[in-house]
Design a protein around this motif. Structure first.
Motif, PDB file in Angstrom:
ATOM      1  N   PHE A 162      29.040 -11.070  -0.630  1.00 21.85           N
ATOM      2  CA  PHE A 162      29.575 -10.850  -1.978  1.00 21.85           C
ATOM      3  C   PHE A 162      28.431 -10.832  -2.995  1.00 21.85           C
ATOM      4  CE2 PHE A 162      33.234 -12.265   0.395  1.00 21.85           C
ATOM      5  CZ  PHE A 162      34.233 -11.411  -0.063  1.00 21.85           C
ATOM      6  N   THR A 163      27.578  -9.816  -2.871  1.00 23.68           N
ATOM      7  CA  THR A 163      26.347  -9.747  -3.666  1.00 23.68           C
ATOM      8  C   THR A 163      26.531  -9.039  -5.006  1.00 23.68           C
ATOM      9  OG1 THR A 163      25.835  -7.781  -2.369  1.00 23.68           O
ATOM     10  CG2 THR A 163      24.726  -9.826  -1.735  1.00 23.68           C
TER      11      THR A 163
ATOM     12  N   ASP B 145      24.892  -2.403  -0.886  1.00 23.58           N
ATOM     13  CA  ASP B 145      25.777  -1.474  -1.594  1.00 23.58           C
ATOM     14  C   ASP B 145      26.680  -2.172  -2.605  1.00 23.58           C
ATOM     15  OD1 ASP B 145      26.414   1.384  -1.710  1.00 23.58           O
ATOM     16  OD2 ASP B 145      28.430   0.756  -1.127  1.00 23.58           O
ATOM     17  N   VAL B 146      27.144  -3.378  -2.294  1.00 27.49           N
ATOM     18  CA  VAL B 146      27.986  -4.113  -3.243  1.00 27.49           C
ATOM     19  C   VAL B 146      27.193  -4.438  -4.502  1.00 27.49           C
ATOM     20  CG1 VAL B 146      29.113  -6.348  -3.655  1.00 27.49           C
ATOM     21  CG2 VAL B 146      29.611  -5.060  -1.579  1.00 27.49           C
ATOM     22  N   PHE B 147      25.907  -4.750  -4.345  1.00 25.89           N
ATOM     23  CA  PHE B 147      25.098  -5.064  -5.522  1.00 25.89           C
ATOM     24  C   PHE B 147      24.858  -3.825  -6.381  1.00 25.89           C
ATOM     25  CE2 PHE B 147      20.880  -5.190  -7.562  1.00 25.89           C
ATOM     26  CZ  PHE B 147      21.167  -6.137  -8.532  1.00 25.89           C
TER      27      PHE B 147
ATOM     28  N   GLY C 278      28.920  -2.579 -10.139  1.00 22.39           N
ATOM     29  CA  GLY C 278      27.591  -2.414  -9.560  1.00 22.39           C
ATOM     30  C   GLY C 278      26.485  -2.459 -10.601  1.00 22.39           C
ATOM     31  N   PHE C 279      25.317  -2.890 -10.160  1.00 20.31           N
ATOM     32  CA  PHE C 279      24.172  -3.056 -11.052  1.00 20.31           C
ATOM     33  C   PHE C 279      23.692  -1.719 -11.620  1.00 20.31           C
ATOM     34  CE2 PHE C 279      19.503  -3.861 -11.676  1.00 20.31           C
ATOM     35  CZ  PHE C 279      19.626  -4.797 -12.689  1.00 20.31           C
ATOM     36  N   TYR C 280      23.841  -0.650 -10.839  1.00 19.35           N
ATOM     37  CA  TYR C 280      23.386   0.649 -11.352  1.00 19.35           C
ATOM     38  C   TYR C 280      24.224   1.068 -12.554  1.00 19.35           C
ATOM     39  CZ  TYR C 280      22.080   5.504 -11.807  1.00 19.35           C
ATOM     40  OH  TYR C 280      21.638   6.699 -12.327  1.00 19.35           O
TER      41      TYR C 280
ATOM     42  N   SER D 122      22.297   3.682  -0.510  1.00 19.80           N
ATOM     43  CA  SER D 122      22.227   2.383   0.172  1.00 19.80           C
ATOM     44  C   SER D 122      21.849   2.575   1.634  1.00 19.80           C
ATOM     45  CB  SER D 122      23.569   1.655   0.069  1.00 19.80           C
ATOM     46  OG  SER D 122      23.878   1.350  -1.278  1.00 19.80           O
ATOM     47  N   GLY D 123      22.349   3.661   2.237  1.00 26.64           N
ATOM     48  CA  GLY D 123      22.027   3.948   3.632  1.00 26.64           C
ATOM     49  C   GLY D 123      20.542   4.163   3.846  1.00 26.64           C
TER      50      GLY D 123
END
Length: 410
Positions: free
Chosen positions: A214-215, A268-270, A321-323, A374-375
């Motif tokens: 859970f980032t 990806d969660v972040f 998301g951070f982005y 993310s990949g």
């Protein structure tokens, strides 16, 4: 803390501090008598999470998570735990993960968990009731007699660190910017430094076989310290989890559950947010992605409008998301600098340049953080191997199965 009250208002109240153990408690009614006898009343600041509080003394900040009043009538969807309480299996897990990473020199936050007591948890459909055990019930428990309820153990987690700022998280764009002003540092430099640390922490965690799960930016402070490991999964638990999944969970999401899938989810969660819930919100409210982001942004900037209105509260606290939440508000040049800081500290030296090339190529075209990006970070040799997030609901459901769920005592 006084100056921060003008920027990040926090509730203030009194807690009970144990000078022997350095633990602090929200309530004393169900503490052992010997502990109650040495407690001191202490001024504290309340977290917006409504189950944590901070004590500042002699310029040292200690954070405490978990209330010590064993009553609740609600399971918090995001944690799967009774509101206000921190259960033993989650508190011990977080302390272990933080300390394992700190020992490697990657993180500065340390922790310890103190068990406080036991309580009964009864379930009736979607409703729950948590209450203390009576004296008679405690005697029966000692004699090995069980009930038609779960016996839960709850306690308090203490976290501390040299530059840990628990009340300023990376999802608070304006407040993080204010921190930069107060620290007399450029905002982008502060974010770059945070990404350097986060990259080191995640790389170390993944090398140790610790997957946070859970980032989202709300679990990372403005210094880049990743916390809230209460649902972390360890590498050596994965085989037993997969075996139980195959027996009890029939879902295509089960195919995603692997070390590669967990590593992808952490990244990806972040950066990309909780994709599953974002898609559900788009479908439910019949909004395009851009329209949803606009509404979330408005409610975050006017957070008081969401209070008491469930739909608005949901939207205001979505993990976008951070982005989307931070990087997109900056220039392309600054975005690249911050993303590079993460890649340089998470990825291996031999792969960094190729990863950056691929990441920025996709980002320039898409103008959003895609699964493909993310990949590239997680598996540059085969980025297509895992480009879908394991859903949050799936992760939480794992805690209803062994080995993550401890067998109930009742």
């Amino acid at each position: 803390m006084t100056e921060w009250q003008q920027v990040r208002p926090l509730g203030q109240w009194m807690v009970y501090f144990d000078p022997t153990t350095k633990m602090a408690y929200s309530h004393t009614d169900y503490l052992p008598e010997d502990v109650q006898g040495r407690l001191l009343r202490n001024h504290a600041f309340e977290s917006h999470s409504q189950r944590a509080y901070f004590i500042v003394e002699d310029n040292e900040l200690n954070e405490y998570k978990g209330f010590t009043l064993p009553y609740s009538d609600e399971i918090v969807p995001a944690s799967g735990q009774p509101r206000g309480l921190l259960l033993k299996e989650h508190g011990e897990r977080e302390a272990k993960a933080l300390n394992d990473i700190a020992k490697k020199g990657a993180g500065s936050v340390k922790a310890e968990y103190h068990e406080v007591g036991t309580a009964l948890l009864k379930r009736e459909g979607s409703k729950i009731e948590v209450r203390p055990l009576s004296a008679e019930e405690e005697k029966k428990l000692e004699n090995g007699e069980f009930y038609d309820a779960e016996i839960i153990r709850y306690g308090v987690l203490r976290r501390w660190g040299e530059d840990y700022i628990p009340f300023i998280r990376l999802d608070l764009f304006q407040i993080v910017r204010q921190l930069a002003i107060m620290d007399r540092i450029d905002h982008v430099e502060l974010l770059s430094n945070a990404m350097m640390r986060l990259g080191r922490i995640l790389r170390t965690a993944h090398e140790l076989g610790i997957y946070h799960c859970f980032t989202h930016p709300g679990n990372i402070d403005a210094r880049g310290n990743l916390i809230d490991y209460e649902h972390a999964i360890y590498r050596d638990e994965i085989p037993a989890i997969k075996e139980n999944i195959s027996k009890k969970i029939k879902s295509e999401d089960a195919e995603l559950f692997s070390e590669a899938g967990l590593r992808f989810r952490d990244i990806d969660v972040f950066f990309g947010g909780g994709r599953g819930i974002l898609r559900k919100c788009q479908e439910c409210f019949k909004l395009t992605y851009e329209e949803l982001m606009a509404k979330v942004g408005f409610l975050r900037e006017n957070i008081s409008l969401s209070v008491g209105i469930p739909v608005f509260e949901l939207l205001a606290h979505l993990n976008i998301g951070f982005y989307e939440d931070t990087l997109k508000k900056l220039t392309i040049r600054d975005q690249r600098r911050i993303i590079e800081a993460f890649i340089d500290n998470y990825c291996s030296i031999s792969e960094r340049q190729e990863i950056k090339k691929n990441v920025f190529s996709v980002l320039d075209r898409a103008r959003e953080w895609t699964e493909a990006i993310s990949g590239f970070i997680v598996n540059p040799e085969n980025p297509e191997a895992c480009i879908r997030q394991i859903p949050s609901e799936f992760i939480l459901d794992l805690w209803e199965l062994p080995p993550l769920k401890l067998y109930p005592m009742g």
